[in-house]
Design a protein around this motif. Sequence first.
Motif, PDB file in Angstrom:
ATOM      1  N   VAL A 181       0.816  -1.222   0.000  1.00  0.00           N
ATOM      2  CA  VAL A 181       0.000   0.000   0.000  1.00  0.00           C
ATOM      3  C   VAL A 181       0.853   1.277   0.000  1.00  0.00           C
ATOM      4  O   VAL A 181       0.439   2.297  -0.535  1.00  0.00           O
ATOM      5  CB  VAL A 181      -1.042   0.058   1.160  1.00  0.00           C
ATOM      6  CG1 VAL A 181      -2.154  -0.920   0.961  1.00  0.00           C
ATOM      7  CG2 VAL A 181      -0.360  -0.091   2.504  1.00  0.00           C
ATOM      8  N   GLN A 182       2.057   1.192   0.565  1.00  0.00           N
ATOM      9  CA  GLN A 182       2.873   2.422   0.608  1.00  0.00           C
ATOM     10  C   GLN A 182       3.423   2.824  -0.768  1.00  0.00           C
ATOM     11  O   GLN A 182       4.065   3.853  -0.893  1.00  0.00           O
ATOM     12  CB  GLN A 182       4.013   2.365   1.640  1.00  0.00           C
ATOM     13  CG  GLN A 182       5.050   1.326   1.397  1.00  0.00           C
ATOM     14  CD  GLN A 182       4.829   0.112   2.285  1.00  0.00           C
ATOM     15  OE1 GLN A 182       3.717  -0.411   2.373  1.00  0.00           O
ATOM     16  NE2 GLN A 182       5.866  -0.342   2.950  1.00  0.00           N
ATOM     17  N   ASP A 183       3.159   2.017  -1.798  1.00  0.00           N
ATOM     18  CA  ASP A 183       3.562   2.389  -3.156  1.00  0.00           C
ATOM     19  C   ASP A 183       2.411   3.051  -3.941  1.00  0.00           C
ATOM     20  O   ASP A 183       2.576   3.414  -5.100  1.00  0.00           O
ATOM     21  CB  ASP A 183       3.993   1.139  -3.943  1.00  0.00           C
ATOM     22  CG  ASP A 183       5.207   0.483  -3.312  1.00  0.00           C
ATOM     23  OD1 ASP A 183       5.965   1.197  -2.626  1.00  0.00           O
ATOM     24  OD2 ASP A 183       5.383  -0.734  -3.494  1.00  0.00           O
ATOM     25  N   TYR A 184       1.234   3.167  -3.311  1.00  0.00           N
ATOM     26  CA  TYR A 184       0.040   3.605  -4.043  1.00  0.00           C
ATOM     27  C   TYR A 184      -0.658   4.778  -3.376  1.00  0.00           C
ATOM     28  O   TYR A 184      -0.458   5.041  -2.193  1.00  0.00           O
ATOM     29  CB  TYR A 184      -0.988   2.461  -4.093  1.00  0.00           C
ATOM     30  CG  TYR A 184      -0.615   1.331  -5.007  1.00  0.00           C
ATOM     31  CD1 TYR A 184      -1.151   1.236  -6.273  1.00  0.00           C
ATOM     32  CD2 TYR A 184       0.266   0.346  -4.580  1.00  0.00           C
ATOM     33  CE1 TYR A 184      -0.820   0.184  -7.109  1.00  0.00           C
ATOM     34  CE2 TYR A 184       0.613  -0.710  -5.403  1.00  0.00           C
ATOM     35  CZ  TYR A 184       0.070  -0.787  -6.671  1.00  0.00           C
ATOM     36  OH  TYR A 184       0.405  -1.819  -7.491  1.00  0.00           O
ATOM     37  N   GLY A 185      -1.539   5.453  -4.150  1.00  0.00           N
ATOM     38  CA  GLY A 185      -2.567   6.294  -3.555  1.00  0.00           C
ATOM     39  C   GLY A 185      -3.695   5.334  -3.201  1.00  0.00           C
ATOM     40  O   GLY A 185      -4.082   4.501  -4.011  1.00  0.00           O
ATOM     41  N   ILE A 186      -4.207   5.440  -1.966  1.00  0.00           N
ATOM     42  CA  ILE A 186      -5.229   4.487  -1.503  1.00  0.00           C
ATOM     43  C   ILE A 186      -6.545   5.224  -1.236  1.00  0.00           C
ATOM     44  O   ILE A 186      -6.528   6.339  -0.698  1.00  0.00           O
ATOM     45  CB  ILE A 186      -4.745   3.774  -0.209  1.00  0.00           C
ATOM     46  CG1 ILE A 186      -3.430   3.004  -0.471  1.00  0.00           C
ATOM     47  CG2 ILE A 186      -5.813   2.844   0.369  1.00  0.00           C
ATOM     48  CD1 ILE A 186      -3.542   1.773  -1.340  1.00  0.00           C
ATOM     49  N   ILE A 187      -7.657   4.608  -1.647  1.00  0.00           N
ATOM     50  CA  ILE A 187      -8.954   5.283  -1.468  1.00  0.00           C
ATOM     51  C   ILE A 187      -9.661   4.836  -0.185  1.00  0.00           C
ATOM     52  O   ILE A 187      -9.442   3.735   0.297  1.00  0.00           O
ATOM     53  CB  ILE A 187      -9.906   5.033  -2.669  1.00  0.00           C
ATOM     54  CG1 ILE A 187     -10.312   3.551  -2.786  1.00  0.00           C
ATOM     55  CG2 ILE A 187      -9.301   5.530  -3.954  1.00  0.00           C
ATOM     56  CD1 ILE A 187     -11.541   3.316  -3.645  1.00  0.00           C
ATOM     57  N   LYS A 188     -10.498   5.758   0.312  1.00  0.00           N
ATOM     58  CA  LYS A 188     -11.422   5.402   1.389  1.00  0.00           C
ATOM     59  C   LYS A 188     -12.806   5.655   0.804  1.00  0.00           C
ATOM     60  O   LYS A 188     -13.076   6.762   0.309  1.00  0.00           O
ATOM     61  CB  LYS A 188     -11.176   6.317   2.583  1.00  0.00           C
ATOM     62  CG  LYS A 188     -12.134   6.078   3.717  1.00  0.00           C
ATOM     63  CD  LYS A 188     -11.869   7.040   4.856  1.00  0.00           C
ATOM     64  CE  LYS A 188     -12.850   6.753   5.976  1.00  0.00           C
ATOM     65  NZ  LYS A 188     -13.027   7.904   6.815  1.00  0.00           N
ATOM     66  N   GLY A 189     -13.647   4.638   0.782  1.00  0.00           N
ATOM     67  CA  GLY A 189     -14.955   4.859   0.166  1.00  0.00           C
ATOM     68  C   GLY A 189     -15.946   3.797   0.539  1.00  0.00           C
ATOM     69  O   GLY A 189     -15.626   2.834   1.241  1.00  0.00           O
ATOM     70  N   THR A 190     -17.182   3.989   0.082  1.00  0.00           N
ATOM     71  CA  THR A 190     -18.212   2.972   0.331  1.00  0.00           C
ATOM     72  C   THR A 190     -18.572   2.307  -0.985  1.00  0.00           C
ATOM     73  O   THR A 190     -18.596   2.967  -2.036  1.00  0.00           O
ATOM     74  CB  THR A 190     -19.477   3.606   0.953  1.00  0.00           C
ATOM     75  OG1 THR A 190     -19.758   4.798   0.219  1.00  0.00           O
ATOM     76  CG2 THR A 190     -19.266   3.960   2.397  1.00  0.00           C
ATOM     77  N   ASN A 191     -18.867   1.026  -0.905  1.00  0.00           N
ATOM     78  CA  ASN A 191     -19.236   0.269  -2.103  1.00  0.00           C
ATOM     79  C   ASN A 191     -20.618   0.694  -2.604  1.00  0.00           C
ATOM     80  O   ASN A 191     -21.568   0.711  -1.838  1.00  0.00           O
ATOM     81  CB  ASN A 191     -19.325  -1.217  -1.765  1.00  0.00           C
ATOM     82  CG  ASN A 191     -17.999  -1.889  -1.995  1.00  0.00           C
ATOM     83  OD1 ASN A 191     -17.281  -2.123  -1.058  1.00  0.00           O
ATOM     84  ND2 ASN A 191     -17.680  -2.167  -3.242  1.00  0.00           N
TER      85      ASN A 191
END
Length: 305
Positions: A181-191
């Motif tokens: 994960v530290q190599d990426y932009g990570i999203i926070k969201g709802t399905n």
Amino acid sequence: MVVASLKQKIMKEYVGDRMKAVIPAAGLGVRFLPLTKDMPKEMLPVVHKPTIQYVVEEAVSSGIKDILIITGRGKRSIEDHFDRSLELENVLGNNGRTEDLEEIIRIANMANIHYLRQKVPLGLGDAVLLARQHVGNEPFAVMLGDTINLSKVPVVKQLIDMHAELGGSIIAVEPVSRDKVQDYGIIKGTNISDNLYDIEDLVEKPSPEEAPSDMGITGTYVLSPRIFDCLERTPPGRGGEIQLTDALRLLSKEEKVYGLKFEGRRYDIGDKLGWLKTTMELALEDPELGPQLSEYLQLLMAQQR
Ligand code: UTP
């Protein structure tokens, strides 16, 4: 029902036809030094063609007719690759190499490609902001110059179709393992559905503990023009660069931003191992080179044991 689906089809074609693509390719490619001292990593070959040709072909096969490539110092070979070469054409013509001749003319005529220089590589966000005047006040696609997508329906077309249905901005995402994960932009969201997320927030390269999910941004986007205002308000972030993910974070507070778990495979050639793996995998699938390469690799592995 029939009328509704016909309307949707027309809408998708209309949106795809008008959409411009921006391909940032001005980065320094530090992870590839010394090779990238004077050679763009976007020109690294993957089996039969340079990486950026895959990207341009994906845009073209999605109906995009106008492409802006953000280049920089030492990136001239990108422009030359998509240009006519009369000298080479003459030689191929005179030697009866019709197939090669047709291929290099096809490459030069593929799309209406424009170029703009990022004088200082201040980050992906800065590269996208430079496209503002060219793009105008319309939604547009962003496709990284060092990322190859392979899929039945082109990944950017999957995003364009989703945008035609939902509006807003759509970001391609895929599941990544915790240690990556530290190599990426990570999203926070709802399905919203199996493959669609309503994004509330994003984090650039979080530690595994900080990561709000395991869905990583893969480098293909359809963005609302409002992103330009957000980029203007984005201060330099990680590494002193203007991060597109930071601007998307602002955008997600003002407009709808969706994450689409796309169908297909993505290859990042941005570092040495990524490029080697991509080259191997795609060469093994190539009907001309695959069988012999496979035999050779098996021999090599047997010798290593
Ligand atoms: P990367 O972060 O993978 O490219 O950006 P980089 O900066 O060249 O990589 P390293 O860390 O130095 O090895 C993804 C894409 O965005 C472009 C790159 O050319 C690449 O295609 N980019 C990046 C720009 O156009 N401008 C920038 O300032 C940074």
